[in-house]
Write a protein that holds these residues in place. Structure first.
Motif, short mmCIF file in Angstrom:
data_model
loop_
_atom_site.label_atom_id
_atom_site.label_comp_id
_atom_site.label_asym_id
_atom_site.label_seq_id
_atom_site.Cartn_x
_atom_site.Cartn_y
_atom_site.Cartn_z
N UNK A 30 -59.53 38.45 129.16
CA UNK A 30 -58.52 37.97 128.22
C UNK A 30 -58.62 36.46 128.03
N UNK A 31 -58.81 35.74 129.11
CA UNK A 31 -58.93 34.29 129.01
C UNK A 31 -60.14 33.92 128.15
N UNK A 32 -61.24 34.59 128.38
CA UNK A 32 -62.47 34.30 127.64
C UNK A 32 -62.35 34.65 126.16
N UNK A 33 -61.67 35.75 125.85
CA UNK A 33 -61.66 36.29 124.48
C UNK A 33 -60.36 36.03 123.73
N UNK A 34 -59.50 35.19 124.25
CA UNK A 34 -58.17 35.03 123.66
C UNK A 34 -58.23 34.62 122.19
N UNK A 35 -59.11 33.70 121.85
CA UNK A 35 -59.17 33.23 120.46
C UNK A 35 -59.65 34.32 119.53
N UNK A 36 -60.69 35.04 119.94
CA UNK A 36 -61.21 36.13 119.10
C UNK A 36 -60.18 37.24 118.95
N UNK A 37 -59.45 37.54 120.02
CA UNK A 37 -58.43 38.59 119.95
C UNK A 37 -57.27 38.17 119.06
N UNK A 38 -56.82 36.93 119.18
CA UNK A 38 -55.73 36.45 118.33
C UNK A 38 -56.14 36.44 116.86
N UNK A 39 -57.37 36.05 116.60
CA UNK A 39 -57.87 36.05 115.23
C UNK A 39 -57.91 37.48 114.68
N UNK A 40 -58.35 38.41 115.51
CA UNK A 40 -58.41 39.81 115.08
C UNK A 40 -57.02 40.37 114.81
N UNK A 87 -59.65 54.09 134.21
CA UNK A 87 -58.89 54.30 132.98
C UNK A 87 -59.78 54.32 131.75
N UNK A 88 -59.29 55.07 130.74
CA UNK A 88 -59.87 55.06 129.40
C UNK A 88 -58.75 54.68 128.44
N UNK A 89 -59.02 53.69 127.59
CA UNK A 89 -58.03 53.18 126.65
C UNK A 89 -58.30 53.73 125.25
N UNK A 90 -57.26 54.19 124.58
CA UNK A 90 -57.36 54.61 123.16
C UNK A 90 -56.61 53.59 122.33
N UNK A 91 -57.35 52.83 121.50
CA UNK A 91 -56.75 51.79 120.66
C UNK A 91 -56.15 52.38 119.40
N UNK A 92 -55.32 51.58 118.72
CA UNK A 92 -54.70 52.03 117.47
C UNK A 92 -55.64 51.78 116.30
N UNK A 142 -59.62 45.75 113.90
CA UNK A 142 -60.39 44.57 114.31
C UNK A 142 -60.10 44.22 115.76
N UNK A 143 -58.82 44.30 116.13
CA UNK A 143 -58.46 44.05 117.52
C UNK A 143 -59.12 45.08 118.43
N UNK A 144 -59.13 46.33 117.99
CA UNK A 144 -59.74 47.40 118.78
C UNK A 144 -61.22 47.12 119.03
N UNK A 155 -62.87 44.16 118.93
CA UNK A 155 -63.06 43.00 119.81
C UNK A 155 -62.78 43.41 121.26
N UNK A 156 -61.73 44.18 121.48
CA UNK A 156 -61.41 44.63 122.84
C UNK A 156 -62.50 45.54 123.38
N UNK A 157 -62.96 46.48 122.56
CA UNK A 157 -64.00 47.41 123.01
C UNK A 157 -65.27 46.67 123.40
N UNK A 158 -65.65 45.69 122.59
CA UNK A 158 -66.86 44.91 122.90
C UNK A 158 -66.67 44.12 124.20
N UNK A 159 -65.49 43.54 124.37
CA UNK A 159 -65.24 42.74 125.57
C UNK A 159 -65.25 43.61 126.82
#
Length: 474
Positions: free
Chosen positions: A43-53, A144-149, A154-156, A158-162
């Motif tokens: 999260x710290x590393x990807x915060x900017x990309x996630x907020x942009x998404x 765990x396995x996460x299912x995004x919305x 776009x957020x999904x 970026x999260x999946x790639x991270x």
């Protein structure tokens, strides 16, 4: 369907994680810390990309809100779990069985991870609704396995790639896709399933999980009421209600939905809420500080609720005005005492509109609230402690904030969840750890078994029968 490892389907991911979980055996505290820290670092590393998404998914959601709600909110859950789970994971000693405890028999409860947790998040908080429950799941030693919305694609991505960069899919994976993928996901034999979303979809999730007897945690929402007591400071209540409703433009599961106030103060409260909201948002269309409604379908839904009230002759106070076709930002609509059959009275609003209702006695308001489904949140404003306690004793909701709104979900060391139609189960804190743990009772016999010498084994004698009869006492 796509996921952090696109070569694997949902069932393959589940089976892979289950096999790895069984093969590994006990999950050490050090490994749990490592997994939690990996998510924190991600999260710290990807915060900017996630907020942009997230901003792109909403069509202009302020980055400061995404940072505060989803990034820092998730980090708070993860760090609290990381720093405290050791206090939760130890065995709990319990009294043993009498009279065998006199001969050395002992008992305890051992908290073990359930295995593989499926977590279905939602679009309004596309990171928090995945990573906050994940914090408790990882603290408890699960995979765990996460299912995004699909509404926040776009957020999904970026999260999946991270996640794919930092985690082996045997530990954590991300699945993407629409309703058909969610249906497939909820029908798998998880060791526990978490869902955040609407009550209607929650029923479908629970029905699918029941086919495999999968325990569920459902965080569903509802029409969260605000009770403004006669002892409340109207200006203070108005400001906090306005601020709470402004967050994500009301697109929060704990957003204030219906505000109850004494009839003599209804107009003053409405005017004060409008004034405070207007100070935050002097303009609507194009205002970068205001979160748009997430898509055209939800924009049309919220607008239809307001227009239905207007068509019924209900007084509607709109704070600002929106230019048609510019963006999906809407003015705040204060709908005054709509009839029960109005659309806005019947459905969770989940957007920039709010119902104001009047009472002569606060007991009338509580009675009306109790006639409906139990909400995820209830809010009370006032300095009268006797009245405050009466309200708490005579109502039921997932959680409560007093003299503020939307604050209790931020309590990391207290359970967050619903009751009845607003959900079941909870996460955050020790209660969240327990939610994703199996509490396994263990009995250990002592070195000596007195049953035969006491006549407790067949053939039974009169002495044993008399001993049992004497034990039957009030």
């Amino acid at each position: 369907m796509t996921q952090s490892n696109p070569s694997l389907g949902i069932r393959q991911l589940l089976d892979l994680q289950k096999q790895a979980f069984i093969a590994q055996g006990p999950v050490s505290a050090e490994l749990r810390v490592q997994r939690l820290q990996q998510v924190i670092d991600m999260l710290v590393e990807c915060k900017d990309a996630l907020c942009e998404a997230m901003g792109e998914d909403f069509g202009g959601r302020p980055a400061v809100f995404s940072l505060a709600n989803d990034i820092l909110g998730s980090l708070s859950s993860l760090k609290h779990a990381r720093d405290h789970f050791r206090d939760w994971m130890g065995d709990s000693e319990r009294p043993s069985v009498k009279p065998f405890d006199m001969f050395g028999a002992t008992a305890w409860v051992k908290y073990q991870p359930k295995g593989v947790i499926g977590i279905i998040g939602t679009w309004n908080a596309p990171l928090f609704t995945l990573l906050s429950p994940l914090a408790c799941a990882f603290a408890a030693g699960n995979r765990a396995v996460l299912k995004t919305s699909e509404i926040a694609p776009r957020t999904a991505q970026v999260l999946a790639d991270a996640v794919a960069r930092r985690f082996d899919p045997q530990v954590l994976a991300v699945v993407q896709g629409g309703p058909e993928v969610a249906a497939e996901f909820s029908g798998q034999p998880w060791d526990h399933l978490v869902f955040t979303g609407s009550t209607a979809v929650g029923k479908l999730i629970m029905a699918a999980a029941a086919k495999n007897l999968v325990p569920v945690t459902l965080e569903l929402g509802g029409k969260s009421p605000v009770l403004v007591g006669n002892s409340a400071d109207v200006a203070n209540a108005a400001e906090r209600i306005a601020v709470g409703k402004a967050l994500n433009s009301g697109q929060l599961c704990v957003a204030p939905d219906v505000v109850w106030v004494h009839e003599s103060r209804l107009q003053a409260l409405a005017e004060a809420i409008a004034a405070r909201y207007r100070e935050m948002y002097p303009t609507v269309s194009g205002n970068a500080d205001m979160t748009p409604v997430v898509n055209e379908r939800h924009h049309a839904r919220v607008s239809a609720y307001v227009n239905d009230a207007k068509a019924r002759g209900v007084t509607v106070v709109e704070v600002g005005s929106a230019a048609a076709g510019v963006d999906r930002r809407l003015p705040l609509a204060l709908v005054i005492d709509p009839p029960p059959e109005a659309e806005i009275s019947r459905h969770e609003i989940f957007g920039p509109a709010m119902v104001l209702r009047s009472f002569q006695d606060i007991r009338e308001a509580v009675a009306a609230i109790n006639e409906g489904e139990r909400p995820l949140a209830l809010y009370y404003f006032g300095s009268d402690e006797a009245e405050q306690n009466w309200v708490l004793d005579h109502s039921l909701s997932g959680g409560v904030s007093i003299n503020d709104v939307v604050m209790h979900p931020a309590l990391e060391d207290a359970p967050f969840g619903g009751v009845g139609a607003s959900g079941m189960g909870h996460y955050h804190g020790r209660e969240g750890f327990l939610e994703f743990s199996h509490a396994r009772s263990v009995y250990k016999a002592g070195n000596h078994d007195p049953r035969r010498e006491w006549g407790m084994l067949p053939p039974y004698n009169a002495q044993f029968e008399q001993m049992l009869a004497q034990a039957v006492t009030p």
